[in-house]
Design an enzyme around this catalytic site. Structure first.
Site, PDB file in Angstrom:
ATOM      1  N   PHE A  24      -2.410   9.210  11.562  1.00 48.48           N
ATOM      2  CA  PHE A  24      -2.732  10.501  10.947  1.00 48.48           C
ATOM      3  C   PHE A  24      -4.019  11.114  11.523  1.00 48.48           C
ATOM      4  O   PHE A  24      -4.364  12.250  11.206  1.00 48.48           O
ATOM      5  CB  PHE A  24      -2.903  10.329   9.437  1.00 48.48           C
ATOM      6  N   TYR A  58     -17.087  38.737  41.730  1.00 50.02           N
ATOM      7  CA  TYR A  58     -16.340  37.575  41.261  1.00 50.02           C
ATOM      8  C   TYR A  58     -15.374  37.919  40.134  1.00 50.02           C
ATOM      9  O   TYR A  58     -14.275  37.367  40.044  1.00 50.02           O
ATOM     10  CB  TYR A  58     -17.301  36.491  40.766  1.00 50.02           C
ATOM     11  N   TYR A  98       0.829  -1.214   0.000  1.00 51.72           N
ATOM     12  CA  TYR A  98       0.000   0.000   0.000  1.00 51.72           C
ATOM     13  C   TYR A  98       0.861   1.262   0.000  1.00 51.72           C
ATOM     14  O   TYR A  98       1.798   1.398   0.780  1.00 51.72           O
ATOM     15  CB  TYR A  98      -0.930   0.041   1.212  1.00 51.72           C
ATOM     16  N   ASN A 109       0.272  12.977   4.222  1.00 53.93           N
ATOM     17  CA  ASN A 109      -0.366  12.221   5.296  1.00 53.93           C
ATOM     18  C   ASN A 109       0.154  12.642   6.665  1.00 53.93           C
ATOM     19  O   ASN A 109       0.779  11.870   7.377  1.00 53.93           O
ATOM     20  CB  ASN A 109      -0.116  10.718   5.095  1.00 53.93           C
ATOM     21  N   HIS A 164      -5.509  16.023  -4.946  1.00 53.13           N
ATOM     22  CA  HIS A 164      -5.717  16.345  -3.534  1.00 53.13           C
ATOM     23  C   HIS A 164      -5.531  17.836  -3.243  1.00 53.13           C
ATOM     24  O   HIS A 164      -5.967  18.314  -2.187  1.00 53.13           O
ATOM     25  CB  HIS A 164      -4.776  15.533  -2.652  1.00 53.13           C
ATOM     26  N   ARG A 179     -12.422  39.329  42.067  1.00 52.49           N
ATOM     27  CA  ARG A 179     -11.858  38.461  43.097  1.00 52.49           C
ATOM     28  C   ARG A 179     -11.400  37.118  42.541  1.00 52.49           C
ATOM     29  O   ARG A 179     -10.429  36.533  43.026  1.00 52.49           O
ATOM     30  CB  ARG A 179     -12.914  38.245  44.182  1.00 52.49           C
ATOM     31  N   GLU A 228     -12.961   6.490   4.929  1.00 56.63           N
ATOM     32  CA  GLU A 228     -12.572   7.446   5.976  1.00 56.63           C
ATOM     33  C   GLU A 228     -13.858   7.908   6.667  1.00 56.63           C
ATOM     34  O   GLU A 228     -14.377   8.991   6.406  1.00 56.63           O
ATOM     35  CB  GLU A 228     -11.780   8.592   5.351  1.00 56.63           C
TER      36      GLU A 228
END
Length: 541
Positions: free
Chosen positions: A343, A295, A60, A209, A90, A298, A429
């Site tokens: 990733f 508050y 792969y 990646n 991409h 303080r 994915e």
């Protein structure tokens, strides 16, 4: 003051690169060099990839397609085209360009991972990344395109396209301050003497990646947040002083011995130091005009301190990630290549969402302090809205509106990005982190916080000037720094430039610098004892 000094050279050692060096390269254009031992480990891992590329069994990312197309075995004669096709397809981002410093941090951190020897790239590919950084060439990276899983795919692909000699970059011919524009990368690289790379097997995935965009933005955010939290201690102190509050609640014995949080103790110490020697505080120390402060006055150390502790957690996440080797597949010690899920940006996404929440809280309490200064029922004898002639003048009424609008927006930015996920790549994915978007909204939240604190600074300084006593040495030094760029109280005038100048004083760190000089030193959370670097104890040896 928390500053990062620009280094002449930053060695690209993946086991030693620091947060400070990332900021030096991203913001100050420090040069990057590849040490000899790093070059050798890159060559060694490439030899393993070359062996796998020639093996009959598909591997792969080396001899197959990608993502949902991983089942197809790609013949050797098509693999160069495979790499080009991966990067070109991409590089599909849209939207406005992200900031130059973000792109430079992203590129440096990707180069760091390539330098680990776990990705199998050739040395010339890594060297081209370094050459682009050193030449000041910045790829044009769009804001939308990363889901924070399988790496920051579209942003990293936009950079990888430039490594190939394609794509677009920011026009380097523009003068400082001019609006950027995109130009073709090829002639810019040629002018710099840089030749685009013909990617080989495995290199396409290795360039895209990674979690580098998320990590780079987290590191930059930590640097900015440290500065803003120290500023918040100072502006809160100015509000306490100008609203005739007490400094008794900031004494050390009330904090770490009773509630052992490091961040709270640091903020309380800063506020005690800021108010030390204040004639205004001394003038009403024994007064019974208030039994207790509100508050927002303080509890300022408790809120800012909790934000400091959140920053410590986030720094620990970033410290682990900057020592990681994020790629898929990766080269293991035995030379084999293995697929993995490292990733996925969940650790970074969660940390940045956490920071966005605490940024909103710090902004919210600062706005409450400013609101008190506007109200004659609560501001201890000052005019409504700190106006010179109330009724004729509106004073800071709408300045406070602007601050309130910023706080409201910052609260919306605190909605976590990481709780969302949208399946992609034909359900391959099917769960993503949205960490890139957590990073983008954190940057906007921090910018908002700088403006919110700028308004508190502006209002508290005006309230201080309207008192009959001098402020303390530290708060007085901050008011003096502000008065160098913004005049004091008076009739109504054009407010936007003045409030913008106050916000820039906050953003630049000059508020902290003025206080540091007058106090002899303030407490920091992510820096060393001199407040000069961001690394502290977070980075492992």
């Amino acid at each position: 003051m928390n500053t990062i000094q620009s280094a002449d050279e930053v060695p690209l050692d993946p086991d030693a690169l620091t947060f400070a060096q990332v900021v030096a390269v991203a913001r100050h254009d420090a040069k990057v060099v590849i040490p000899d031992h790093v070059a050798e480990q890159v060559r060694e891992s490439r030899r393993a990839v070359d062996a796998l590329a020639n093996a009959p069994r598909p591997v792969y990312g080396v001899s197959t397609g990608f993502g949902a197309l991983a089942q197809r075995h790609i013949p050797a004669e098509s693999r160069a085209q495979l790499q080009k096709s991966l990067i070109r397809s991409h590089a599909a981002g849209l939207g406005e360009p992200v900031e130059r410093e973000v792109v430079r941090a992203l590129m440096l951190l990707r180069a760091r991972t390539l330098a680990t020897g776990r990705t199998g790239v050739r040395l010339e590919t890594l060297q081209t990344y370094v050459d682009l950084l050193n030449a000041g060439i910045t790829p044009w990276v769009h804001e939308f395109g990363s889901l924070g899983c399988s790496g920051d795919l579209a942003p990293l692909s936009a950079c990888a396209l430039v490594v190939m000699g394609e794509g677009r970059v920011h026009d380097p011919s523009l003068a400082t301050g001019e609006a950027s524009r995109a130009v073709d990368a090829a002639p810019v690289l040629a002018a710099a003497g840089i030749e685009g790379v013909e990617l080989a097997e495995k290199e396409g995935l290795a360039l895209v990646n990674g979690t580098d965009g998320m990590l780079g933005q987290l590191i930059l955010a930590l640097f900015d947040l440290e500065k803003l939290l120290t500023t918040a201690d100072l502006t809160a102190s100015m509000s306490v002083e100008s609203q005739l509050g007490t400094d008794a609640v900031f004494q050390p014995g009330l904090h770490y011995p009773l509630r052992p949080f490091d961040g709270q103790a640091a903020s309380a110490a800063n506020m005690a130091a800021a108010l030390a020697g204040s004639p205004i505080v001394a003038a009403h120390r024994n007064s019974d005009h208030l039994v207790q402060d509100a508050y927002s006055l303080r509890c300022a150390p408790q809120v800012a301190g909790a934000a400091r502790d959140a920053a410590v957690y986030a720094a620990g996440v970033a410290a682990r990630e900057i020592r990681a080797a994020i790629d898929n597949p990766v080269i293991l010690d035995d030379g084999s290549v293995s697929s993995n899920g490292n990733f996925h940006g969940a650790p970074l996404a969660h940390a940045m969402d956490f920071l966005a929440i605490v940024v909103a809280d710090v902004a919210s309490i600062a706005e409450r302090r400013t609101d008190r200064a506007m109200d004659p029922a609560r501001n201890q004898g000052l005019n409504p809205f700190l106006a010179d002639d109330p009724g004729v003048d509106s004073g800071l009424m709408i300045v406070h509106y602007t601050q309130a609008a910023l706080v409201s927006e910052t609260k919306r930015l605190a909605v976590p990005a990481s709780v969302d996920s949208i399946p992609t790549s034909a359900m391959q994915e099917d769960h993503v982190s949205m960490g890139w978007h957590a990073a983008r909204k954190l940057r906007r939240a921090l910018d908002n916080l700088a403006m919110v604190l700028g308004v508190e600074l502006y209002a508290a300084a005006r309230a201080t000037d309207l008192r009959h006593h001098e402020p303390g040495p530290v708060t007085g030094a901050v008011v003096e720094a502000l008065r160098e760029v913004v005049p004091g109280p008076g009739a109504d005038r054009f407010m936007s430039p003045e409030v913008s100048a106050a916000a820039e004083l906050v953003r630049s760190g000059q508020v902290v610098a003025a206080a540091e000089a007058a106090s002899g030193g303030l407490r920091h959370t992510l820096t060393d004892t001199d407040g000069r670097v961001l690394d502290g104890v977070w980075l492992p040896a």
